[in-house]
Design a protein around this motif. Structure first.
Motif, mmCIF file in Angstrom:
data_model
loop_
_atom_site.group_PDB
_atom_site.id
_atom_site.type_symbol
_atom_site.label_atom_id
_atom_site.label_comp_id
_atom_site.label_asym_id
_atom_site.label_seq_id
_atom_site.Cartn_x
_atom_site.Cartn_y
_atom_site.Cartn_z
ATOM 1 N N TRP A 55 3.763 -5.714 -5.420
ATOM 2 C CA TRP A 55 3.709 -6.738 -4.376
ATOM 3 C C TRP A 55 2.931 -6.258 -3.164
ATOM 4 N N GLY A 56 2.027 -7.113 -2.714
ATOM 5 C CA GLY A 56 1.262 -6.796 -1.509
ATOM 6 C C GLY A 56 2.022 -7.166 -0.248
ATOM 7 N N GLU A 57 1.355 -7.041 0.884
ATOM 8 C CA GLU A 57 1.955 -7.422 2.155
ATOM 9 C C GLU A 57 2.105 -8.942 2.218
ATOM 10 N N GLU A 112 12.579 -7.271 -2.174
ATOM 11 C CA GLU A 112 12.526 -6.049 -2.975
ATOM 12 C C GLU A 112 13.059 -4.845 -2.187
ATOM 13 N N GLY A 113 14.141 -5.090 -1.435
ATOM 14 C CA GLY A 113 14.796 -4.004 -0.712
ATOM 15 C C GLY A 113 14.121 -3.568 0.569
ATOM 16 N N LYS A 114 13.064 -4.287 0.984
ATOM 17 C CA LYS A 114 12.344 -3.915 2.197
ATOM 18 C C LYS A 114 12.338 -5.084 3.170
#
Length: 206
Positions: A55-57, A112-114
């Motif tokens: 996954w990108g930004e 995703e945990g972020k």
């Protein structure tokens, strides 16, 4: 049955299905024999692990009513996009009559945990003054007039000015009749109107 033909052929592997983000890839092995009596053999195995997402930004989107969402695109497959609705917090700095305020909106998503955040700031235009009617107070000796007006948006915003008054005899007194003196005060601030006041003087007597 003691007459046996046997042959071991080397198998060549070829990728016949690429791995994707979510599905494993496949390799097909082919073995061809020199002895025409033996048929070519093939075998396919799912032995290429899935790539997983990269996954990108996030790309942020804001609505007119200050809601936000973040879209994440996979670098391995641009068709894989996940959009997450954000929680938005608002912090306001109130506009005054003379100074702009601001509304700061901070959007937050967890993916995703972020944790990811984005901020946008909108200007709240200064309201400007809303002046009430001016009041005028004459000094006891009529030597000056104090003008004052108060802003309806903020009562601490006050404009005031004291103007000196000039005196002029506008009707002379005689032995029996009183005269008149007219006092005039002119203000530098154009918001305040010229003030006049006329008072009677006593007769001179015989």
């Amino acid at each position: 049955e003691t007459h046996i033909e046997t042959e071991t052929a080397k198998a060549a592997g070829k990728v016949t299905k690429e791995a994707t983000c979510e599905a494993p890839g496949e390799t097909t092995y082919t073995a061809a024999f020199e002895n025409a009596a033996f048929e070519t053999q093939t075998k396919t195995e799912k032995n290429i692990p899935a790539k997983g997402h990269a996954w990108g930004e996030p790309v942020w989107s804001w609505t007119e009513d200050n809601k936000a969402s973040a879209a994440f695109t996979c670098a391995n497959d641009a068709e894989h996009v996940k959009t997450v609705e954000a929680e938005v917090e608002e912090v306001r700095k109130t506009a005054t009559c003379t100074e702009d305020g601001s509304a700061t909106y901070t959007a937050k998503v967890t993916f995703e945990g972020k944790e990811y955040t984005d901020t946008q700031i909108k200007t709240l235009t200064a309201a400007g003054h809303s002046w009430g009617e001016a009041t005028y107070v004459w000094a006891e000796d009529n030597g000056s007039v104090t003008a004052k007006r108060v802003c309806a948006n903020d009562e601490t915003h006050i404009e005031t000015e004291t103007a000196k008054a000039t005196a002029e005899i506008t009707k002379g007194a005689d032995c029996e009749e009183s005269g008149e003196i007219t006092y005039t005060a002119v203000f530098e601030n154009a918001a305040f109107e010229k003030q006049t006041k006329t008072e009677a003087t006593s007769p001179m007597g015989h």
